[in-house]
Design an enzyme around this catalytic site. Structure first.
Site, short mmCIF file in Angstrom:
data_model
loop_
_atom_site.label_atom_id
_atom_site.label_comp_id
_atom_site.label_asym_id
_atom_site.label_seq_id
_atom_site.Cartn_x
_atom_site.Cartn_y
_atom_site.Cartn_z
N GLU A 257 7.26 6.01 -8.68
CA GLU A 257 5.84 5.66 -8.71
C GLU A 257 5.05 6.59 -7.80
O GLU A 257 3.96 7.05 -8.14
CB GLU A 257 5.62 4.22 -8.23
N ARG B 10 -14.63 -15.21 -12.19
CA ARG B 10 -14.01 -13.88 -12.21
C ARG B 10 -15.04 -12.82 -12.53
O ARG B 10 -14.98 -11.70 -12.04
CB ARG B 10 -12.90 -13.87 -13.25
N GLY C 280 0.78 -1.24 0.00
CA GLY C 280 0.00 0.00 0.00
C GLY C 280 0.80 1.28 0.00
O GLY C 280 0.27 2.34 0.33
N HIS D 244 2.84 0.50 -13.13
CA HIS D 244 3.62 -0.72 -13.38
C HIS D 244 5.10 -0.38 -13.24
O HIS D 244 5.56 0.64 -13.78
CB HIS D 244 3.31 -1.24 -14.79
N VAL E 7 -3.59 -7.13 -20.50
CA VAL E 7 -2.77 -6.78 -19.33
C VAL E 7 -1.57 -5.90 -19.70
O VAL E 7 -0.80 -6.24 -20.61
CB VAL E 7 -2.27 -8.07 -18.63
N ASP E 8 -1.43 -4.78 -18.99
CA ASP E 8 -0.29 -3.85 -19.13
C ASP E 8 -0.12 -3.32 -20.55
O ASP E 8 0.98 -2.93 -20.94
CB ASP E 8 1.03 -4.51 -18.68
N ASN F 204 1.80 2.95 -2.56
CA ASN F 204 1.22 3.88 -3.54
C ASN F 204 -0.09 4.48 -3.03
O ASN F 204 -0.38 5.65 -3.29
CB ASN F 204 1.01 3.18 -4.89
N GLU G 127 -8.53 -4.39 -21.50
CA GLU G 127 -8.67 -5.83 -21.23
C GLU G 127 -7.34 -6.57 -21.37
O GLU G 127 -7.15 -7.62 -20.76
CB GLU G 127 -9.73 -6.43 -22.16
#
Ligand code: GRF
Length: 212
Positions: A186, A74, A21, A118, A156-157, A23, A154
């Site tokens: 970050e 999911r 946590g 990221h 990823v990254d 960030n 959708e």
């Protein structure tokens, strides 16, 4: 002259976490210092034992624990996340060390409304949670790494990149020392980009994001 917004009038953001946590703490610090005009309306954790939950509680921020594997699919976990965000009247979502891959129902519910940080200069070293991207950067022998804040799609990254910050990779770096240098960036970048996104100044042109 503009009237400063009262705390209750500030744009409401949601923060999704899974771990430490730091960030989240940086976002809360930026709000406290006045650098970021927003309020964290809800923190959702994918883990019951995430230290980030304690940070939220210490700041009086509402929390929810939504553990994807507690749901039959999911998609159902995603529906629960969307319902919680909507109930909290959240306008923008930040993934801050959130591990699970978000169901498409969540990204669809918040088109261009979810940001992720990221710990690499995307598209290099995409996928995988810290410290994998930092480890891969060291293994690859790159001389510069850093962090990226991008819109979540959708894939990823792979969403449109909003901002990046670079750091040097030093000869004697370990995964820990490189990760710490990237993490400092970050903490600066994510709150800044949240502010930009809330200001409505980000324009997306295919993969390119322009700050207007
Ligand atoms: C950060 O390095 C972030 O880039 C990655 O996971 C880490 C989370 O750290 N996605 P924290 O929980 O915010 O301290």
């Amino acid at each position: 002259m503009t009237t400063p917004q009262s705390p209750a009038e500030r744009p409401r953001i949601g923060v999704l976490v899974s771990g430490r946590g730091s960030n989240l703490q940086a976002i809360l610090d930026a709000i406290a210092s006045g650098e970021l005009v927003a309020q964290v309306a809800l923190v959702i954790s994918s883990r019951r034992d995430a230290p980030a939950l304690e940070i939220a509680a210490a700041h009086g921020v509402a929390t929810r624990v939504i553990v994807p594997k507690d749901y039959p699919s999911r998609a159902e976990a995603g529906a629960e996340i969307v319902a919680a965000l909507r109930q909290a009247d959240v306008r923008l979502v930040a993934l801050a060390g959130y591990k699970p891959i978000l169901d498409a129902s969540v990204t669809r519910a918040y088109p261009n409304g979810i940001l992720n940080v990221h710990p690499s200069l995307l598209p290099a070293f995409a996928g995988g949670m810290a410290p994998r991207p930092q480890t891969e950067a060291l293994t690859a022998g790159v001389k510069i790494s850093g962090c990226t804040v991008h819109f979540v799609t959708e894939e990823v990254d792979a969403g449109p990149i909003i901002a990046q910050a670079a750091v040097p990779v030093l000869d004697d770096d370990t995964v820990e020392s490189l990760s710490a240098r990237i993490l400092d960036e970050e903490h600066r970048l994510l709150p800044r980009v949240i502010g930009l996104a809330l200001s409505g100044r980000l324009r997306i042109d295919d993969k390119r994001v322009v700050i207007g």
